[in-house]
Design an enzyme around this catalytic site. Structure first.
Site, PDB file in Angstrom:
ATOM      1  N   CYS A  97      -5.547   2.204  -5.470  1.00 50.19           N
ATOM      2  CA  CYS A  97      -5.131   2.855  -4.236  1.00 50.19           C
ATOM      3  C   CYS A  97      -6.111   3.983  -3.917  1.00 50.19           C
ATOM      4  O   CYS A  97      -6.036   5.057  -4.525  1.00 50.19           O
ATOM      5  CB  CYS A  97      -3.719   3.416  -4.389  1.00 50.19           C
ATOM      6  SG  CYS A  97      -3.094   4.213  -2.893  1.00 50.19           S
ATOM      7  N   CYS A 152       0.826  -1.209   0.000  1.00 46.28           N
ATOM      8  CA  CYS A 152       0.000   0.000   0.000  1.00 46.28           C
ATOM      9  C   CYS A 152       0.860   1.259   0.000  1.00 46.28           C
ATOM     10  O   CYS A 152       0.969   1.973   1.001  1.00 46.28           O
ATOM     11  CB  CYS A 152      -0.968   0.022   1.172  1.00 46.28           C
ATOM     12  SG  CYS A 152      -2.254   1.278   0.961  1.00 46.28           S
TER      13      CYS A 152
END
Length: 457
Positions: free
Chosen positions: A382, A203
């Site tokens: 994302c 991430c």
């Protein structure tokens, strides 16, 4: 030399109880703790190493297709965390207890759970040794171990994180994530510094998400004029996809956030509230920066047990797979999914979701003696949370080309994307992803594309 695929398909043998004479119960046949295990050998058709996002999805898909007792999941942890929620926990928008389920509840009932760690891979002999003294022989192996957090690689960081009342925090570990909001509430002035390490991480948007959330928090609390927000990233740009990088550069300029690129954290002196950074553009040049709050994204790597098996990994320690099929480049009966794979995609839960149908269909093809033909295009997503009510939903592929699902410009901050991230995605994860039903938004994207096409006509 490539490994030949096994000519026959074995079933998982029943677990042996070394210290008990009675027959195993329904529970014990699914799970054996190390305290009840002596030396034993097991066999299975498919061994999944790792009970994270990719591992659970693959176990669900494969056990549903292959039937009971054909799939073994090797995973030592009791809890499964929905890690994308950690950013929201850091901002006080969610609680830690909302982010996890018991591992026994998320693993499929048709799969065997061995609650132990992998100690050694032996791909030449199709075996994995475990911390409980087992040797598991597999026909097919799926490596889904994710990444490990290497907080100890930065001198002074672990001590800083574990010192009560410290101004150093990190959203990346359930052990430390609650302390982030505590730091926010205590910070009234000075420098709030946020870091991004000099290595691949899971991430990659999270380090700047927590910076944006923190900036918004200080504005809401009336402290923003007294707090400097500094984002120090080891990368040369704020985001790898130009379409979203341009929007983010406008955001940090508008919010008066200081951006320092190619600046890597190398030491923390928490007693003096000093963080030491190296200038990657000028190796050997260091900067000492004082902080009132320091949020650290730790260096990461594949787990040592993976990185130490040189036959399975690239020189950087990632499982050496074909980036399209996710099949191992040397061992035809080995696949990888998620963060531990060498595929050059952004490492997110969304990427694992998009990879899962590819790995599933390719594994099934190889089981049936066929060549793997399904292709993963590098899709990743994302949701860049930019505050307490806004989000930029970045979606892109291997070529860093935007692959947007919705019929609108996703580079703009929107409440709808924030609501989806905060409220809808966790439900989708627990109800669909963990049960093997969510393959990413590709189908949804096609439907919206048809709507856009009809409007043009």
């Amino acid at each position: 030399m490539n490994r030949r695929l096994p000519g026959t398909i074995s079933q998982c043998q029943k677990l042996l109880l070394a210290t008990h004479n009675h027959a195993p119960t329904a529970f014990s046949s699914r799970f054996l703790s190390t305290s009840r295990v002596n030396r034993e050998r097991q066999e299975c058709q498919v061994l999944v190493v790792g009970g994270g996002t990719g591992g659970c999805a693959m176990a669900a898909k494969l056990s549903s297709r292959l039937g009971s007792d054909k799939v073994v999941v090797l995973e030592p942890e009791d809890k499964h965390y929905y890690q994308p929620m950690f950013t929201l926990i850091g901002g006080g928008m969610k609680r830690l207890d909302q982010s996890h389920r018991q591992m026994a509840d998320v693993l499929p009932t048709k799969a065997k759970w061995v609650k132990e760690k992998a100690l050694e891979f032996d791909p030449d002999n199709n075996t994995v040794s475990t911390s409980g003294g087992k040797t598991i022989k597999y026909d097919f192996l799926i490596i889904a171990t994710g990444l490990q957090l290497n907080y100890g690689k930065i001198p002074g960081l672990v001590e800083a994180l574990e010192t009560p009342g410290s101004n150093v925090c990190s959203i990346y570990s359930p052990k430390y994530v609650d302390h982030v909001y505590e730091c926010l509430r205590r910070t009234n002035e000075g420098n709030a510094i946020f870091t991004f390490p000099n290595c691949p991480i899971k991430c990659a948007g999270a380090p700047q998400k927590i910076a944006y959330i923190s900036e918004h928090y200080f504005r809401k609390m009336g402290r923003r004029d007294n707090v400097n927000i500094i984002y120090n990233t080891s990368l040369p740009v704020i985001f790898g996809v130009k379409h979203y990088a341009e929007a983010l550069m406008k955001l940090i300029k508008r919010r008066n956030i200081t951006l320092n690129v190619q600046r890597n954290l190398v030491e923390v002196r928490h007693k003096d509230n000093i963080a030491v950074f190296e200038d990657l553009a000028k190796p050997g040049v260091h900067y000492e920066e004082t902080y009132s709050m320091l949020h650290v994204t730790p260096p990461m790597s594949t787990p040592d047990v993976v990185a130490n098996c040189k036959k399975l990994v690239t020189p950087t320690g990632f499982v050496d797979v074909d980036q399209m099929t996710l099949q191992h480049n040397k061992y035809n009966n080995v696949f990888a999914i998620g963060d531990s794979a060498s595929s050059p995609n952004s490492k997110t839960a969304a990427a694992a979701a998009a990879q899962s149908p590819v790995v599933f269909r390719n594994v099934m093809a190889v089981i049936e003696g066929k060549a793997p033909t399904d292709i993963y295009d590098g899709y990743s997503s994302c949701p860049i949370v930019t505050g307490y009510s806004s989000c930029i939903l970045a979606e892109f592929d291997y070529n860093l080309t935007p692959v947007e699902t919705f019929p609108l410009d996703q580079s703009k901050e929107r409440y709808s994307m924030f609501f989806m991230k905060k409220e809808l995605m966790p439900v989708l994860y627990w109800k669909l992803m963990m049960n093997g039903y969510w393959n990413g938004p590709a189908l949804m994207r096609k439907m919206f594309s048809l709507l856009k096409l009809n409007k043009k006509q």
